[in-house]
Scaffold this motif. Structure first.
Motif, mmCIF file in Angstrom:
data_model
loop_
_atom_site.group_PDB
_atom_site.id
_atom_site.type_symbol
_atom_site.label_atom_id
_atom_site.label_comp_id
_atom_site.label_asym_id
_atom_site.label_seq_id
_atom_site.Cartn_x
_atom_site.Cartn_y
_atom_site.Cartn_z
ATOM 1 N N PRO A 13 0.828 -1.204 0.000
ATOM 2 C CA PRO A 13 0.000 0.000 0.000
ATOM 3 C C PRO A 13 0.869 1.263 0.000
ATOM 4 O O PRO A 13 1.878 1.337 0.715
ATOM 5 C CB PRO A 13 -0.785 -0.121 1.299
ATOM 6 N N PHE A 14 0.480 2.232 -0.800
ATOM 7 C CA PHE A 14 1.207 3.496 -0.890
ATOM 8 C C PHE A 14 0.242 4.661 -0.790
ATOM 9 O O PHE A 14 -0.951 4.514 -1.019
ATOM 10 C CB PHE A 14 1.956 3.594 -2.231
ATOM 11 N N ARG A 15 0.781 5.825 -0.466
ATOM 12 C CA ARG A 15 0.041 7.079 -0.490
ATOM 13 C C ARG A 15 0.690 7.973 -1.539
ATOM 14 O O ARG A 15 1.834 7.735 -1.943
ATOM 15 C CB ARG A 15 0.064 7.761 0.873
ATOM 16 N N MET A 16 -0.029 9.004 -1.951
ATOM 17 C CA MET A 16 0.532 9.963 -2.891
ATOM 18 C C MET A 16 1.611 10.781 -2.176
ATOM 19 O O MET A 16 1.469 11.107 -0.993
ATOM 20 C CB MET A 16 -0.540 10.929 -3.413
ATOM 21 N N PRO A 17 2.675 11.130 -2.868
ATOM 22 C CA PRO A 17 3.693 11.987 -2.249
ATOM 23 C C PRO A 17 3.171 13.408 -2.081
ATOM 24 O O PRO A 17 2.242 13.822 -2.788
ATOM 25 C CB PRO A 17 4.852 11.945 -3.258
ATOM 26 N N THR A 18 3.766 14.123 -1.157
ATOM 27 C CA THR A 18 3.387 15.522 -0.945
ATOM 28 C C THR A 18 4.142 16.409 -1.936
ATOM 29 O O THR A 18 5.119 15.976 -2.558
ATOM 30 C CB THR A 18 3.743 15.982 0.487
ATOM 31 N N LEU A 42 11.910 8.555 -1.474
ATOM 32 C CA LEU A 42 10.514 8.766 -1.853
ATOM 33 C C LEU A 42 9.715 7.462 -1.720
ATOM 34 O O LEU A 42 8.611 7.460 -1.170
ATOM 35 C CB LEU A 42 10.423 9.297 -3.285
ATOM 36 N N ALA A 43 10.273 6.363 -2.196
ATOM 37 C CA ALA A 43 9.585 5.067 -2.104
ATOM 38 C C ALA A 43 9.319 4.707 -0.643
ATOM 39 O O ALA A 43 8.213 4.278 -0.294
ATOM 40 C CB ALA A 43 10.404 3.979 -2.790
ATOM 41 N N ARG A 44 10.306 4.898 0.200
ATOM 42 C CA ARG A 44 10.138 4.567 1.628
ATOM 43 C C ARG A 44 9.126 5.491 2.298
ATOM 44 O O ARG A 44 8.314 5.043 3.111
ATOM 45 C CB ARG A 44 11.476 4.645 2.343
ATOM 46 N N ALA A 63 15.089 -2.925 -6.062
ATOM 47 C CA ALA A 63 13.670 -2.785 -6.393
ATOM 48 C C ALA A 63 13.144 -1.383 -6.097
ATOM 49 O O ALA A 63 12.158 -0.951 -6.695
ATOM 50 C CB ALA A 63 12.847 -3.832 -5.648
ATOM 51 N N TYR A 64 13.813 -0.663 -5.211
ATOM 52 C CA TYR A 64 13.341 0.679 -4.872
ATOM 53 C C TYR A 64 13.322 1.603 -6.092
ATOM 54 O O TYR A 64 12.518 2.536 -6.164
ATOM 55 C CB TYR A 64 14.180 1.302 -3.747
ATOM 56 N N VAL A 65 14.187 1.346 -7.072
ATOM 57 C CA VAL A 65 14.204 2.181 -8.280
ATOM 58 C C VAL A 65 12.877 2.030 -9.023
ATOM 59 O O VAL A 65 12.208 3.018 -9.347
ATOM 60 C CB VAL A 65 15.393 1.832 -9.207
ATOM 61 N N ALA A 66 12.475 0.790 -9.293
ATOM 62 C CA ALA A 66 11.214 0.542 -9.988
ATOM 63 C C ALA A 66 10.019 1.000 -9.158
ATOM 64 O O ALA A 66 9.055 1.557 -9.697
ATOM 65 C CB ALA A 66 11.081 -0.940 -10.325
ATOM 66 N N ILE A 67 10.090 0.811 -7.846
ATOM 67 C CA ILE A 67 8.997 1.228 -6.968
ATOM 68 C C ILE A 67 8.880 2.747 -6.964
ATOM 69 O O ILE A 67 7.781 3.296 -7.098
ATOM 70 C CB ILE A 67 9.203 0.677 -5.540
ATOM 71 N N GLY A 68 10.005 3.437 -6.833
ATOM 72 C CA GLY A 68 9.988 4.899 -6.849
ATOM 73 C C GLY A 68 9.471 5.451 -8.165
ATOM 74 O O GLY A 68 8.694 6.409 -8.197
ATOM 75 N N GLU A 69 9.883 4.839 -9.280
ATOM 76 C CA GLU A 69 9.386 5.263 -10.595
ATOM 77 C C GLU A 69 7.878 5.036 -10.696
ATOM 78 O O GLU A 69 7.163 5.844 -11.284
ATOM 79 C CB GLU A 69 10.122 4.519 -11.713
ATOM 80 N N ALA A 70 7.385 3.942 -10.117
ATOM 81 C CA ALA A 70 5.944 3.669 -10.125
ATOM 82 C C ALA A 70 5.197 4.721 -9.307
ATOM 83 O O ALA A 70 4.108 5.167 -9.697
ATOM 84 C CB ALA A 70 5.662 2.269 -9.582
#
Length: 190
Positions: A13-18, A42-44, A63-70
């Motif tokens: 689960p993620f939230r939108m960044p500020t 940002l991903a964290r 994996a954080y690269v792909a997650i952050g890009e997502a």
């Protein structure tokens, strides 16, 4: 707004960044040595289940690269924004185009997010002043928000901030392209 990202079979689960998080990431992205650190941060920051994210990163450190890009795609940072043809313009867009005709060159546009419903917008193209402001402070998503507030004729800045805060950047880049500042030119002999 919350959304999920599926990574290696696990749904996180993620939230939108500020706006501030996006500005920090955007500033760091311009410096090659800080780009990956910023995308990891940002991903964290946006993950609502840090333990599950840590477990994935322990198994697949990059994996954080792909997650952050997502996360950036989900928040609208990379668009897509399309200019609508007359037959695709909604009734509300048509009214805004007529009501705001004296405000300058207007475009009916649609943002189609990867999550959620499309947003129909009408924007006034950047003038020299907005173009200069954007090129001077393009790292600041808060500045992009202010510029969008000035040029948005249909659509709500508050709605964009809640649903796709990165769209402010994508809109500013889109409007910069519309000015012709990035137009391809050819040199040749006279």
């Amino acid at each position: 707004m919350e959304f999920s990202i599926k990574v290696g079979g696990a749904k996180l689960p993620f939230r939108m960044p500020t706006i501030d998080e996006l500005s920090e990431q955007r500033k760091a992205a311009r410096q090659d040595d800080r780009r990956l650190k910023a995308i990891r941060k940002l991903a964290r920051a946006c993950c609502n289940d840090p333990d599950a994210l840590a477990a994935i990163l322990a198994d697949r450190a990059g994996a954080y690269v792909a997650i952050g890009e997502a996360v950036l795609r989900a928040c609208g940072m990379v668009g897509p924004i399309e200019v609508l043809e007359d037959e695709d313009v909604s009734e509300a867009q048509g009214r805004a185009l007529v009501d705001c005709a004296a405000h300058g060159k207007l475009l009916a546009a649609r943002y189609s997010p990867p999550i959620g419903e499309p947003m129909d917008l009408v924007v006034r193209c950047f003038g020299d002043r907005e173009l200069e402001e954007y090129t001077r402070g393009s790292e600041s998503v808060a500045l992009c928000r202010q510029l969008c507030k000035r040029v948005l004729k249909l659509g709500s800045v508050e709605d964009i901030e809640a649903r796709a805060p990165g769209l402010f950047v994508a809109l500013c880049e889109f409007l910069t392209e519309q000015t012709g500042a990035l137009i391809e030119v050819e040199l040749g002999e006279a």
